[in-house]
Design a protein around this motif. Structure first.
Motif, PDB file in Angstrom:
ATOM      1  N   ASN A 133      41.638  62.397 -21.813  1.00 34.89           N
ATOM      2  CA  ASN A 133      41.628  63.269 -22.989  1.00 34.89           C
ATOM      3  C   ASN A 133      43.017  63.847 -23.258  1.00 34.89           C
ATOM      4  O   ASN A 133      43.455  63.920 -24.407  1.00 34.89           O
ATOM      5  CB  ASN A 133      40.608  64.394 -22.840  1.00 34.89           C
ATOM      6  N   SER A 163      31.754  62.429  -8.724  1.00 33.73           N
ATOM      7  CA  SER A 163      31.640  63.136  -9.992  1.00 33.73           C
ATOM      8  C   SER A 163      32.941  63.859 -10.321  1.00 33.73           C
ATOM      9  O   SER A 163      33.363  63.879 -11.467  1.00 33.73           O
ATOM     10  CB  SER A 163      30.476  64.115  -9.924  1.00 33.73           C
ATOM     11  N   THR A 164      33.561  64.477  -9.315  1.00 36.98           N
ATOM     12  CA  THR A 164      34.823  65.178  -9.534  1.00 36.98           C
ATOM     13  C   THR A 164      35.894  64.208  -9.974  1.00 36.98           C
ATOM     14  O   THR A 164      36.668  64.493 -10.877  1.00 36.98           O
ATOM     15  CB  THR A 164      35.254  65.897  -8.242  1.00 36.98           C
ATOM     16  N   SER A 165      35.929  63.048  -9.343  1.00 36.86           N
ATOM     17  CA  SER A 165      36.918  62.036  -9.686  1.00 36.86           C
ATOM     18  C   SER A 165      36.742  61.579 -11.130  1.00 36.86           C
ATOM     19  O   SER A 165      37.716  61.402 -11.858  1.00 36.86           O
ATOM     20  CB  SER A 165      36.795  60.851  -8.741  1.00 36.86           C
ATOM     21  N   MET A 166      35.502  61.386 -11.537  1.00 31.99           N
ATOM     22  CA  MET A 166      35.240  60.953 -12.912  1.00 31.99           C
ATOM     23  C   MET A 166      35.644  62.033 -13.912  1.00 31.99           C
ATOM     24  O   MET A 166      36.204  61.721 -14.959  1.00 31.99           O
ATOM     25  CB  MET A 166      33.757  60.607 -13.079  1.00 31.99           C
ATOM     26  N   SER A 167      35.371  63.289 -13.603  1.00 32.02           N
ATOM     27  CA  SER A 167      35.730  64.361 -14.533  1.00 32.02           C
ATOM     28  C   SER A 167      37.240  64.527 -14.618  1.00 32.02           C
ATOM     29  O   SER A 167      37.772  64.801 -15.698  1.00 32.02           O
ATOM     30  CB  SER A 167      35.057  65.671 -14.129  1.00 32.02           C
ATOM     31  N   VAL A 168      37.929  64.352 -13.490  1.00 32.93           N
ATOM     32  CA  VAL A 168      39.390  64.433 -13.504  1.00 32.93           C
ATOM     33  C   VAL A 168      39.963  63.290 -14.327  1.00 32.93           C
ATOM     34  O   VAL A 168      40.862  63.479 -15.149  1.00 32.93           O
ATOM     35  CB  VAL A 168      39.957  64.415 -12.060  1.00 32.93           C
ATOM     36  N   THR A 169      39.428  62.093 -14.136  1.00 35.63           N
ATOM     37  CA  THR A 169      39.887  60.930 -14.894  1.00 35.63           C
ATOM     38  C   THR A 169      39.639  61.130 -16.387  1.00 35.63           C
ATOM     39  O   THR A 169      40.500  60.826 -17.213  1.00 35.63           O
ATOM     40  CB  THR A 169      39.168  59.655 -14.410  1.00 35.63           C
ATOM     41  N   LYS A 170      38.480  61.667 -16.733  1.00 35.46           N
ATOM     42  CA  LYS A 170      38.154  61.930 -18.136  1.00 35.46           C
ATOM     43  C   LYS A 170      39.109  62.977 -18.707  1.00 35.46           C
ATOM     44  O   LYS A 170      39.575  62.853 -19.845  1.00 35.46           O
ATOM     45  CB  LYS A 170      36.704  62.394 -18.256  1.00 35.46           C
ATOM     46  N   SER A 171      39.421  64.000 -17.927  1.00 33.94           N
ATOM     47  CA  SER A 171      40.355  65.038 -18.357  1.00 33.94           C
ATOM     48  C   SER A 171      41.735  64.434 -18.611  1.00 33.94           C
ATOM     49  O   SER A 171      42.382  64.740 -19.617  1.00 33.94           O
ATOM     50  CB  SER A 171      40.442  66.127 -17.287  1.00 33.94           C
ATOM     51  N   TYR A 172      42.201  63.580 -17.693  1.00 33.47           N
ATOM     52  CA  TYR A 172      43.498  62.928 -17.866  1.00 33.47           C
ATOM     53  C   TYR A 172      43.497  62.049 -19.116  1.00 33.47           C
ATOM     54  O   TYR A 172      44.454  62.040 -19.884  1.00 33.47           O
ATOM     55  CB  TYR A 172      43.850  62.075 -16.653  1.00 33.47           C
TER      56      TYR A 172
END
Length: 134
Positions: A13, A2-11
């Motif tokens: 964005n 989940s953390t990896s997905m949120s970091v990827t989404k942040s990048y």
């Protein structure tokens, strides 16, 4: 994960935002460069100054977005380096295997040395007890 997905989404964005900012400002500069013969109440000199100022602001925004993209690339590299667990695990496994091999080799050499020393000491002891010089 989940953390990896949120970091990827942040990048993602951040990337979209910076590219959008660069594109909008570039289009704005292009529009300002077009000469128009519209009749406004602002003098030509004042209008030229306003256009130059707006171009500088837009150029500064493009530079800021470019710097933000460079920071994003740096952050992504750092994230990949710090979270590249498969390669870290592989390196640890390789080192562990190497150290186990070295340990087995050292144990074998020590066992051989102990056997040789015990044989020599046994022979010395036998020689001592059977000697005429005791």
């Amino acid at each position: 994960m989940s953390t990896s997905m949120s970091v990827t989404k942040s990048y993602t964005n951040r990337l979209k935002s910076d590219v959008k900012c660069m594109l909008e400002n570039f289009e704005g500069i292009v529009k300002l460069c077009k000469t128009e013969d519209d009749q406004t109440q602002i003098s030509k000199a004042t209008r030229s100054e306003l256009i130059a100022f707006e171009m500088e602001v837009r150029a500064a925004n493009i530079v800021r977005a470019g710097e933000s993209l460079l920071k994003l690339v740096s952050d992504m590299k750092q994230y990949l380096i710090l979270n590249d667990f498969p390669s870290v695990n592989e390196a640890i496994a390789q080192n562990s295997k190497l150290f186990r091999t070295k340990q087995v080799e050292c144990d074998r050499k020590l066992t051989s040395l102990v056997d040789d020393m015990s044989t020599e000491l046994y022979e010395l002891e036998e020689e001592y007890y059977t000697s005429n010089y005791k």
